[in-house]
Design an enzyme around this catalytic site. Structure first.
Site, PDB file in Angstrom:
ATOM      1  N   GLU A 115      -0.054   8.350  10.709  1.00  0.00           N
ATOM      2  CA  GLU A 115      -1.415   7.864  10.988  1.00  0.00           C
ATOM      3  C   GLU A 115      -2.289   8.886  11.712  1.00  0.00           C
ATOM      4  O   GLU A 115      -3.505   8.684  11.819  1.00  0.00           O
ATOM      5  CB  GLU A 115      -1.349   6.561  11.797  1.00  0.00           C
ATOM      6  CG  GLU A 115      -0.814   5.386  10.986  1.00  0.00           C
ATOM      7  CD  GLU A 115      -0.621   4.136  11.832  1.00  0.00           C
ATOM      8  OE1 GLU A 115      -0.278   4.270  13.025  1.00  0.00           O
ATOM      9  OE2 GLU A 115      -0.818   3.030  11.299  1.00  0.00           O
ATOM     10  N   ASP A 125      -4.931   2.130   1.900  1.00  0.00           N
ATOM     11  CA  ASP A 125      -5.309   1.544   3.197  1.00  0.00           C
ATOM     12  C   ASP A 125      -5.804   2.646   4.141  1.00  0.00           C
ATOM     13  O   ASP A 125      -6.743   2.450   4.911  1.00  0.00           O
ATOM     14  CB  ASP A 125      -4.130   0.772   3.815  1.00  0.00           C
ATOM     15  CG  ASP A 125      -2.836   1.580   3.870  1.00  0.00           C
ATOM     16  OD1 ASP A 125      -2.698   2.578   3.130  1.00  0.00           O
ATOM     17  OD2 ASP A 125      -1.945   1.217   4.663  1.00  0.00           O
ATOM     18  N   TYR A 156      -8.261   7.690 -17.624  1.00  0.00           N
ATOM     19  CA  TYR A 156      -9.302   8.467 -16.944  1.00  0.00           C
ATOM     20  C   TYR A 156      -9.274   9.929 -17.363  1.00  0.00           C
ATOM     21  O   TYR A 156      -8.213  10.495 -17.545  1.00  0.00           O
ATOM     22  CB  TYR A 156      -9.080   8.463 -15.424  1.00  0.00           C
ATOM     23  CG  TYR A 156      -8.579   7.199 -14.817  1.00  0.00           C
ATOM     24  CD1 TYR A 156      -9.040   5.966 -15.258  1.00  0.00           C
ATOM     25  CD2 TYR A 156      -7.668   7.239 -13.764  1.00  0.00           C
ATOM     26  CE1 TYR A 156      -8.586   4.803 -14.663  1.00  0.00           C
ATOM     27  CE2 TYR A 156      -7.223   6.077 -13.166  1.00  0.00           C
ATOM     28  CZ  TYR A 156      -7.673   4.854 -13.624  1.00  0.00           C
ATOM     29  OH  TYR A 156      -7.227   3.716 -13.037  1.00  0.00           O
ATOM     30  N   HIS A 169       0.869  -1.181   0.000  1.00  0.00           N
ATOM     31  CA  HIS A 169       0.000   0.000   0.000  1.00  0.00           C
ATOM     32  C   HIS A 169       0.902   1.226   0.000  1.00  0.00           C
ATOM     33  O   HIS A 169       1.164   1.824   1.033  1.00  0.00           O
ATOM     34  CB  HIS A 169      -0.932  -0.001   1.222  1.00  0.00           C
ATOM     35  CG  HIS A 169      -2.237  -0.668   0.961  1.00  0.00           C
ATOM     36  ND1 HIS A 169      -3.119  -0.214   0.008  1.00  0.00           N
ATOM     37  CD2 HIS A 169      -2.814  -1.765   1.498  1.00  0.00           C
ATOM     38  CE1 HIS A 169      -4.187  -0.993  -0.023  1.00  0.00           C
ATOM     39  NE2 HIS A 169      -4.021  -1.950   0.860  1.00  0.00           N
TER      40      HIS A 169
END
Ligand SMILES: [Zn+2]
Ligand SMILES: [Zn+2]
Length: 383
Positions: A357, A101, A287, A96
């Protein structure tokens, strides 16, 4: 709405679990399972197997109203993780490294909090866990799978982590990603002895000339043409028959996108023909750019400012030219794609990517605030 210390810890540990089981596009089986289990354990209506490994959750508010779609992409990259931690990737060669995540964890935390107070707001929240953002694109098949209906979606939001200071969120109107188109050009010449170039058509030279001219293309709106690979020949005294050029072409509006396609094609054909060679151009339109709706992005920025302070809702001068298939949602409904700070210097797609985090809790608090502001305001007006 409150994010308790316990919930924050629970979501961080969920993120670490997701981090340990990274999976490539459309193979996110374990990831999907974990998401489904968490949503169900929080009493949220779940549809799994949308576009293969996609998951859709639905939180119905206390009364009818508008429906907001919140999207997290869930796939990982084919990178061997270099970060040492107790939650290092358990899947060799997969990591990741783009923070998906974190996106999934933020959406799960947001889902938990909002489902607990579902009686207090009108309207609905659709939670979209989308596969394969990095590869073939999971947004289009999820839309084809009916994710914009039942109930119909009125607006969409997505985060992407970014190397901004923790505590900051970047929100701006208009184009916020680029169309990440790419080309593979096969140049065919005439091979022969390296000592007799006059008897050959050297595709390596054509490739070099094409590369030089492609890298000089200029446009009025932001764009990038990067040749990233040239392969041709095997040794020092043989002129090969062919050469291969690969590169990426990025733009933020359709007109420039078409112009770049035509220019790449014309330059390649011109240089090849001038030298007596030929070129096969495989040009892939991927995209489109994500376009943030002006009012919707303003509303998101206003909600974010209430949580993190106006000074932390930023606009960044340097335009990001990355792509994201969230654009398919943004083409259908007013939407906002916001960038969430997870620490300066944390380069996406790097084997050393190690997001802070603390960004997770900030992401959850801002997203919850926006959802409640949006549903309460629009549903009050809409009635
Ligand atoms: Zn990425
Ligand atoms: Zn990404």
């Amino acid at each position: 709405m409150k994010l308790s210390y316990e919930t924050e810890q629970e979501i961080i540990s969920l993120r670490r679990k997701l981090h340990q089981i990274p999976e490539l596009g459309f193979k996110e089986h374990a990831t999907s399972k974990l998401i489904v289990e968490y949503l169900q354990s929080n009493g949220i209506e779940v549809t799994s197997g949308v576009a293969g490994t996609g998951v859709v959750g639905l939180i119905r508010g206390g009364s009818d109203g508008k429906t907001l779609l919140l999207r997290a992409d869930i796939d990982a990259l084919p990178i061997e993780e270099a970060v040492r931690s107790e939650f290092k990737s358990k899947n060799p060669g997969v990591m990741h490294a783009c923070g998906h995540d974190i996106h999934a964890a933020i959406l799960l935390g947001t889902a938990k909090i909002l489902s607990e107070i579902r009686g207090s707001f009108a309207g609905n929240i659709k939670l979209v866990f989308q596969p394969a953002e990095e590869s073939d694109g999971g947004a289009e098949p999820m839309i084809a799978g009916g994710v914009m209906e039942n109930p119909a979606i009125d607006g969409a939001v997505a985060y992407h982590v970014a190397p901004l200071p923790v505590g900051q969120i970047e929100v701006q109107p208009g184009a916020v990603t680029a169309a990440p188109d790419y080309f593979i050009i096969h140049i065919r010449g005439k091979g022969g002895h390296g000592s007799a170039p006059e008897d050959c058509v050297n595709p390596v030279i054509i490739a070099a000339l094409v590369t030089k001219r492609l890298s000089e293309i200029k446009t009025e709106t932001p764009s990038v043409v990067s040749v990233c690979s040239i392969v041709g020949g095997t040794c020092e005294n043989v002129i090969p028959d062919s050469a291969l050029i690969k590169g990426t072409v990025r733009s933020v509006d359709e007109e420039t996108r078409q112009y770049l396609y035509n220019t790449v094609k014309n330059i390649t054909e011109e240089e090849s023909e001038k030298a007596g060679g030929k070129a096969d151009i495989q040009y892939n339109f991927r995209y489109p750019a994500v376009i943030n709706d002006e009012d919707f992005a303003k509303a998101f920025a206003a909600s974010a400012a209430k949580v993190i302070g106006q000074e932390n809702v930023v606009r960044v001068e340097k335009r990001s030219m990355v792509g994201d298939d969230f654009s398919y949602f943004s083409q259908l409904v007013p939407s906002c794609y916001a960038r969430l700070g997870i620490g300066i210097g944390n380069m996406l797609h790097s084997s050393n990517f190690n997001p802070d985090e603390r960004g997770i809790a900030i992401g959850i608090r801002v997203l919850c605030k926006f959802v409640l502001d949006y549903l309460n305001t629009t549903n009050a007006i809409g009635k």
